[in-house]
Design an enzyme around this catalytic site. Structure first.
Site, short mmCIF file in Angstrom:
data_model
loop_
_atom_site.label_atom_id
_atom_site.label_comp_id
_atom_site.label_asym_id
_atom_site.label_seq_id
_atom_site.Cartn_x
_atom_site.Cartn_y
_atom_site.Cartn_z
N THR A 119 -27.60 -76.82 15.19
CA THR A 119 -27.54 -75.14 15.43
C THR A 119 -28.29 -74.61 14.14
O THR A 119 -29.28 -75.33 13.43
CB THR A 119 -25.92 -74.71 15.01
OG1 THR A 119 -25.55 -75.37 13.99
CG2 THR A 119 -25.20 -75.00 16.42
N ASP A 120 -28.68 -73.20 14.40
CA ASP A 120 -29.38 -72.45 13.42
C ASP A 120 -28.78 -71.95 12.21
O ASP A 120 -29.32 -70.92 11.61
CB ASP A 120 -30.17 -71.41 14.14
CG ASP A 120 -30.84 -72.02 15.37
OD1 ASP A 120 -31.55 -72.79 15.28
OD2 ASP A 120 -30.78 -71.35 16.58
N SER A 165 -27.82 -68.63 7.41
CA SER A 165 -28.32 -68.31 8.97
C SER A 165 -29.84 -68.67 8.49
O SER A 165 -30.32 -68.13 7.77
CB SER A 165 -28.14 -66.80 9.19
OG SER A 165 -29.02 -66.57 10.48
N ARG A 166 -30.40 -69.46 9.32
CA ARG A 166 -31.75 -70.26 9.32
C ARG A 166 -32.66 -69.04 9.90
O ARG A 166 -33.91 -69.32 9.96
CB ARG A 166 -31.83 -71.57 9.84
CG ARG A 166 -31.24 -72.42 9.12
CD ARG A 166 -31.44 -73.96 9.61
NE ARG A 166 -30.49 -74.92 8.87
CZ ARG A 166 -29.45 -75.49 9.46
NH1 ARG A 166 -28.99 -75.04 10.80
NH2 ARG A 166 -28.46 -76.05 8.72
N VAL A 167 -32.50 -67.98 10.60
CA VAL A 167 -33.08 -66.95 11.04
C VAL A 167 -33.17 -66.01 9.96
O VAL A 167 -34.28 -65.28 9.75
CB VAL A 167 -32.59 -66.50 12.44
CG1 VAL A 167 -33.29 -65.07 12.66
CG2 VAL A 167 -32.62 -67.30 13.55
#
Length: 573
Positions: free
Chosen positions: A411-412, A437-439
């Site tokens: 997941t991101d 959150s990698r975004v």
């Protein structure tokens, strides 16, 4: 080398018939055919012709099977399907179609072992004589392991099994919105049949790199603690992870409720849950007007392991249907821990080798091929998106177990819910240190990014200071003020279930609290004062809220206005 064909009938064929059979088969298979006749108790004019594992069935039973297949494809746009069925029967003529037959060797625990289907493919649907369907899951040299989508008590040793030539799939369409269906797409809400638009395989390749575009559009959850610090973008995969009963499903439900009026289709997949829990969730969605844009796919704890195994793929196929039409989709998998357990049960019954924690070696691929299908499609592909919120249950906060580590790596980002926070009354119980959150800010509006400021840093400092000062008897004024500010911040982040905030409301709250305007308010009153302030802005400064909503930005003038209005109100109370 010639191919041997066996003709079964009650009388031997004439020379002309024999030549006709040989000519047809030679043309079909492109090689010489040797025909052998065998006596069989069949009605006059009926026969069966077997070439290898393929059978041409020219009996009444075989013709009826062909007719059933033809009628199965008849669809009606309206309620009256009788004329269409009548026309289909009138136009139908039997054809010389080959099919493969197999026989059941063993059956039990939702698994059937089948022999005789030489050309069957992995994932192909098989049809048993009792009407039960199954899926080929384990291909061996002399037999096939098949998982069953029905009661295995209706199947016995020696039962006939037929290939269908179709991979497992589900009917999809607009008619599914507002409905509760099982893992096979059949309605289970008592509201009648669903008119579908097309049939879609549940397993489908994920979009390639060229077919995607960056995740940069927010999908707001309405939960202040998440949208301000761990923003989720359309097309992202954000894991919700935590122990049992820590509010994981509540976050997913609030996110669905927050999509009302935002043209987002929601798919909620329940895996291995109590039917009463799913019914309660559907009632919550209905009461809040969210079922209008939601599909619930339910494979409950009472359903078999094969149905629990295919449920998330079926839900994903439904989501892809809307995504490929240019719409935005939110899909919740609740939860993938139970999905992995169902797959482990199947794999052990199919006699596959167990690995770590008894899971089969391909359990990582099980979830990666599912979650990779979530994407933000390129404009050339319609620009639709599918955002995934997989849920995983941990045991005593152990995020290093096999399934949690697998899904964290796919997941991101993850939202980690902590039991200690939950039981202390901090709900949602989001652990700021372990969540990510990698975004990141790419999935935030400019207004939210500016308003959120250093909230994560402030919270981290408060949590660290709280640990060091819990045993201190006297504190200096600066430390005391920081603790009071941190306590107020934690209080503001508490949020009731089924009450998501709009984006402008979140911006207002963040501006007010991060400017230390609630510093002198006691912790017990923070929530009430904040509600009063939100009411004040919605009634007397609605133009400001509309401006933030429309532009997605927070100007310095707007920020100053928020601070001034809040300060005036607090001074007058």
């Amino acid at each position: 080398m010639s191919k041997t064909a066996v003709l079964y009938s009650n009388t031997p064929p004439s020379k002309a018939q024999e030549l006709k059979f040989i000519g047809y088969l030679s043309e079909r298979y492109g090689e010489e055919i040797t025909l052998i006749w065998k006596n069989a108790e069949l009605p006059e004019g009926s026969f069966k012709l077997q070439v290898g594992s393929e059978i041409y069935d020219w009996t009444a039973e075989g013709k009826l099977r062909q007719l059933k297949t033809a009628l199965h494809g008849v669809k009606a746009a309206g309620a009256d399907i009788i004329p269409l069925l009548r026309d289909a029967i009138a136009d139908w003529t039997p054809k010389a179609l080959a099919h493969e037959e197999g026989r059941v060797l063993t059956v039990g625990d939702g698994i059937a072992t089948v022999s005789g289907l030489e050309n069957v493919e992995y994932g192909e649907i098989l049809l048993f004589s009792s009407g039960i369907r199954g899926m080929a899951q384990d291909l061996r040299p002399d037999e096939i392991g098949c998982i069953l989508f029905g009661d295995d008590e209706e199947i016995s040793e020696g039962s006939l099994v037929l290939r269908t030539g179709r991979t497992a799939g589900i009917a999809v369409g607009e008619g599914f919105l507002g409905r509760v269906v099982d893992a096979l797409g059949s309605p289970i809400d008592g509201k009648g049949e669903i008119l579908s638009d097309e049939y879609r395989p549940i397993e489908h390749p994920a979009p390639g790199i060229i077919d995607r575009q960056p995740v940069d559009t927010p999908l707001q959850t309405g939960i202040l603690a998440i949208d301000s610090m761990f923003p989720i973008g359309r097309g992202q995969r954000e894991l919700i992870i935590g122990d049992r009963q820590t509010g994981k499903t509540a976050i997913a439900v609030d996110t669905i409720l927050n999509q009302k009026g935002k043209d987002v289709v929601c798919v909620y997949v329940a895996i291995g849950q109590k039917a009463s829990s799913v019914a309660q969730l559907v009632q919550t969605l209905s009461q809040n007007g969210a079922m209008e844009y939601t599909v619930v796919v339910n494979a409950s704890a009472s359903d078999s392991a094969p149905l629990q195994y295919i449920a998330p793929y079926a839900g994903c196929a439904l989501g892809e249907y809307f995504m490929e039409r240019g719409q935005d989709v939110l899909i919740v998998y609740d939860d993938l821990s139970k999905h992995a357990i169902a797959y482990r049960s199947l794999s052990l019954l199919l006699e596959r080798s167990p690995g770590r924690e008894a899971y089969p070696g391909d359990v990582f691929y099980l979830h990666s091929r599912l979650l990779e299908r979530s994407a933000h499609l390129s404009d050339e592909r319609g620009g639709g998106s599918m955002t995934a919120l997989p849920i995983v249950e941990t045991q005593s906060g152990d995020v290093s177990a096999y399934i949690p580590t697998n899904i964290i790596s796919i997941t991101d980002g993850q939202i980690f819910l902590e039991s200690d926070l939950f039981f202390s009354g901090q709900r949602p119980a989001v652990n700021v240190g372990l969540s990510v959150s990698r975004v990141g800010g790419d999935a935030q509006t400019k207004a939210m990014k500016k308003a959120a400021g250093a909230i994560r840093l402030d919270l981290a400092q408060y949590r660290e200071m709280e640990v060091f000062t819990q045993f201190a008897s006297d504190l200096d004024e600066t430390t005391r003020r920081q603790l009071v500010y941190g306590q107020g911040l934690m209080e503001v982040l508490k949020q009731e279930r089924n009450h998501p905030y709009s984006m402008p409301e979140q911006v207002l709250i963040l501006v007010i609290v991060l400017h230390h305007l609630l510093q002198e308010i006691s912790t017990d009153e923070v929530k009430r004062v904040m509600r009063e302030l939100l009411t004040l802005f919605s009634e007397q400064h609605f133009d400001l809220i509309e401006r933030i909503e429309a532009t997605g930005a927070l100007s310095d003038e707007d920020q100053s206005e928020i601070v001034a209005v809040a300060r005036d109100y607090l001074e007058q109370r």
